[in-house]
Design a protein around this motif. Structure first.
Motif, PDB file in Angstrom:
ATOM      1  N   GLY A 191      -7.602  25.078 -12.632  1.00 18.76           N
ATOM      2  CA  GLY A 191      -8.183  25.561 -13.879  1.00 18.76           C
ATOM      3  C   GLY A 191      -7.592  24.864 -15.085  1.00 18.76           C
ATOM      4  N   ASP A 215     -13.191  22.873  -6.948  1.00 19.50           N
ATOM      5  CA  ASP A 215     -13.699  24.238  -7.037  1.00 19.50           C
ATOM      6  C   ASP A 215     -12.879  25.016  -6.015  1.00 19.50           C
ATOM      7  OD1 ASP A 215     -15.039  26.643  -6.533  1.00 19.50           O
ATOM      8  OD2 ASP A 215     -17.027  25.765  -6.798  1.00 19.50           O
ATOM      9  N   ILE A 235     -12.141  33.318 -13.408  1.00 22.06           N
ATOM     10  CA  ILE A 235     -13.381  33.612 -14.111  1.00 22.06           C
ATOM     11  C   ILE A 235     -13.440  35.105 -14.388  1.00 22.06           C
ATOM     12  CG2 ILE A 235     -14.658  31.651 -13.149  1.00 22.06           C
ATOM     13  CD1 ILE A 235     -16.054  33.669 -11.252  1.00 22.06           C
ATOM     14  N   ASP A 236     -14.320  35.472 -15.293  1.00 22.90           N
ATOM     15  CA  ASP A 236     -14.505  36.873 -15.663  1.00 22.90           C
ATOM     16  C   ASP A 236     -15.995  37.158 -15.681  1.00 22.90           C
ATOM     17  OD1 ASP A 236     -14.114  39.452 -16.515  1.00 22.90           O
ATOM     18  OD2 ASP A 236     -13.267  38.925 -18.459  1.00 22.90           O
ATOM     19  N   VAL A 261     -16.203  36.556  -8.704  1.00 24.20           N
ATOM     20  CA  VAL A 261     -14.940  36.828  -9.398  1.00 24.20           C
ATOM     21  C   VAL A 261     -13.792  36.865  -8.391  1.00 24.20           C
ATOM     22  CG1 VAL A 261     -13.657  38.564 -10.720  1.00 24.20           C
ATOM     23  CG2 VAL A 261     -15.998  37.986 -11.374  1.00 24.20           C
ATOM     24  N   ASN A 266     -10.740  34.206  -8.396  1.00 23.72           N
ATOM     25  CA  ASN A 266      -9.491  34.779  -8.893  1.00 23.72           C
ATOM     26  C   ASN A 266      -8.494  35.148  -7.804  1.00 23.72           C
ATOM     27  OD1 ASN A 266     -10.873  34.574 -11.283  1.00 23.72           O
ATOM     28  ND2 ASN A 266     -10.896  36.753 -11.710  1.00 23.72           N
ATOM     29  N   HIS A 308     -12.986  42.122 -12.702  1.00 28.55           N
ATOM     30  CA  HIS A 308     -11.962  41.165 -13.123  1.00 28.55           C
ATOM     31  C   HIS A 308     -10.593  41.807 -12.952  1.00 28.55           C
ATOM     32  CE1 HIS A 308      -9.334  39.140 -16.129  1.00 28.55           C
ATOM     33  NE2 HIS A 308      -9.868  38.078 -15.557  1.00 28.55           N
TER      34      HIS A 308
END
Length: 156
Positions: free
Chosen positions: A10, A57, A87-88, A104, A108, A149
């Protein structure tokens, strides 16, 4: 002290980008990863010998393993893994689609697990290494519309 190699997911923006840049400025090596690597070209241009940019990814298991292998071949070994990719998805729980909340968790939580599993064998063989998981205060105290999240960050 010899330079260490940091593998940062990220890294295209925010905390991941800032961390990769800081590591490079301190004279260490950074493997900066993101699904879209265009934002990382500046880092690689400013630090051509110290920075390896990889498209990644974290939801693609085989690509995670390949990226770790590439990084280890380039650097001689990953000293620090920073699981920063995240991500959210904001919305009322009952309004979210299954594909949204699964995505998500895939990024995450499961992405971090996949990369951790990929770096551990070499870290164990060298008997050293650090793994940093970037979570969130949301993991402890959720906000309305942010339940999945929060759950993914708590899981991490």
């Amino acid at each position: 002290m010899s330079p260490t190699t940091w593998f940062v997911t990220g890294a295209s923006s925010g905390l991941g980008h800032a961390l990769a840049e800081h590591v490079l400025e301190l004279g260490h090596r950074a493997v900066a990863t993101a699904p879209v690597v265009a934002p990382l070209t500046g880092l690689a241009d400013r630090h051509p010998e110290q920075c390896l940019v990889l498209q990644l990814d974290v939801t693609e298991g085989r690509r995670c393993a390949d990226a770790v292998r590439e990084a280890e071949e380039w650097s001689g070994g990953i000293d620090v893994l920073v699981n920063n990719a995240g991500i959210d998805f904001v919305g009322a729980l009952e309004e979210q689609q299954e594909s949204d909340y699964r995505a998500v968790f895939e990024v995450n939580f499961f992405g971090a697990v996949t990369l951790t599993r990929a770096v551990l064998p070499a870290m164990r063989a060298r008997r050293r290494g650090t793994i940093v998981n970037i979570s969130s205060m949301d993991g402890l105290a959720s906000l309305p519309g942010n339940g999945f999240h929060s759950a993914s960050k708590f899981a991490l």
